[in-house]
Enzyme design. Structure first.
Site, PDB file in Angstrom:
ATOM      1  N   PRO A   2       0.961  -2.893   5.620  1.00 30.26           N
ATOM      2  CA  PRO A   2      -0.569  -2.341   5.486  1.00 30.26           C
ATOM      3  C   PRO A   2      -1.375  -3.285   4.674  1.00 30.26           C
ATOM      4  CG  PRO A   2       1.053  -0.550   4.424  1.00 30.26           C
ATOM      5  CD  PRO A   2       1.667  -2.037   4.771  1.00 30.26           C
ATOM      6  N   GLU A   3      -2.371  -3.972   5.439  1.00 29.37           N
ATOM      7  CA  GLU A   3      -3.261  -4.870   4.714  1.00 29.37           C
ATOM      8  C   GLU A   3      -4.408  -3.898   4.893  1.00 29.37           C
ATOM      9  OE1 GLU A   3      -3.223  -8.718   6.340  1.00 29.37           O
ATOM     10  OE2 GLU A   3      -1.032  -8.520   7.019  1.00 29.37           O
ATOM     11  N   ARG A 110      10.610   1.118   1.446  1.00 27.92           N
ATOM     12  CA  ARG A 110      11.019  -0.114   0.506  1.00 27.92           C
ATOM     13  C   ARG A 110      10.381  -0.103  -0.850  1.00 27.92           C
ATOM     14  NH1 ARG A 110       9.953  -4.555   5.093  1.00 27.92           N
ATOM     15  NH2 ARG A 110      10.735  -5.956   3.183  1.00 27.92           N
TER      16      ARG A 110
END
Length: 267
Positions: A2-3, A110
């Site tokens: 996610p940017e 993660r």
DNA sequence: TCTGACCTGCGA
DNA sequence: TCGCAGGTCAGA
């Protein structure tokens, strides 16, 4: 990964679904609580209404009547409307339930993401300019470029200067601007600075229109993949022909991160 | 300014 | 079984 475009897509999807919802309860996993803050603090949210969702760089801010939970999605953070949609229920770190019966889950396989609670609108000192905001001007970008002596790839990814660009869009922006990722910030000519100023919001806005880029984990709130991966020019295209000149796209490592570019088109 | 560690699933 | 993916931060 996610940017900015992925976080903005999620924000836009959360707005019509959850604005006005009143928290009934919020539960954090032990892992989330250990890493960030005390789970009991989040009980203050009970009875509070979600008035708005904001984004600053890659941070997603819930505005809840004087309380501001802030999510950073890290590498694999996603929001789900129901637990049944989760492929990894063991990695759900926040469970939010509302008086209407709606639910919202934050899953982060993660565990690079985080959740923090603020008592006033968070200011994020040290975070750079938002490239889709009015404060992103040619003058400010030029000043930053002139003040630094670092390569362009690492400059773009450094959240202290411009907030929201990650590894995928850094490569794509530099291809659009026809600049080598190894070029130094302070050495750019004015025409090259102008190209970079144009490319940054253009690439990000176009990715927002395409609901973000999906590689592996990222999904929108509605559980769908983004579409922007179909429009990438260099990222993950090692050995494939450049769409401009036909020469094979090069993959290299910069700052411990894979970097993709065209040797001929990007100087 | 740069590098490696953190973390987990996936594919070779 | 191991390397890779990459956002962030501590430490060199």
């Amino acid at each position: 990964m996610p940017e900015l475009p992925e976080v903005e897509t999620i924000r836009r999807q959360l707005l019509p679904l959850y604005r006005g919802e009143i928290f009934r309860e919020i539960r954090l996993s032990a892992l989330a609580a250990l890493q960030n803050c005390r789970a009991e603090d989040f009980q203050r949210l009970a009875g509070k209404r979600i008035d708005d969702f904001h984004r600053r760089g890659k941070f997603l801010i819930f505005e809840c009547q004087g309380i501001y939970p802030v999510f950073h999605l890290g590498m694999s953070g996603i929001f789900l409307k129901s637990k049944a949609e989760s492929l990894y229920p063991q990695h759900i770190h926040a469970e939010m339930r509302f008086k209407s019966g709606k639910e919202l889950f934050f899953q982060d396989m993660r565990r690079f993401g985080n959740i923090r609670l603020y008592s006033e609108f968070p200011q994020f000192p040290g975070l750079g300019i938002d490239p889709l905001g009015a404060e992103f001007t040619a003058g400010r970008l030029n000043a930053l470029l002139a003040a630094k002596k670092m390569n362009l790839k690492q400059f773009l990814m450094d959240q202290r200067y411009i907030a929201g660009i990650g590894n995928i869009y850094a490569s794509e922006i530099l291809f659009r601007a026809r600049l080598s990722p190894r070029r130094k910030t302070h050495e750019l000519k004015s025409r090259e600075r102008a190209a970079l100023f144009q490319a940054i919001p253009a690439i990000l806005a176009s990715a927002v229109e395409n609901f973000g880029t999906t590689y592996s984990a990222y999904r929108t709130v509605t559980g769908e993949s983004g579409e922007n991966q179909h429009f990438l020019q260099v990222y993950q295209r090692e050995g494939e022909p450049c769409h401009r000149c036909g020469r094979a796209i090069i993959k290299t490592v910069m700052g411990s991160r894979s970097t993709f570019y065209c040797e001929k088109c990007q100087r």
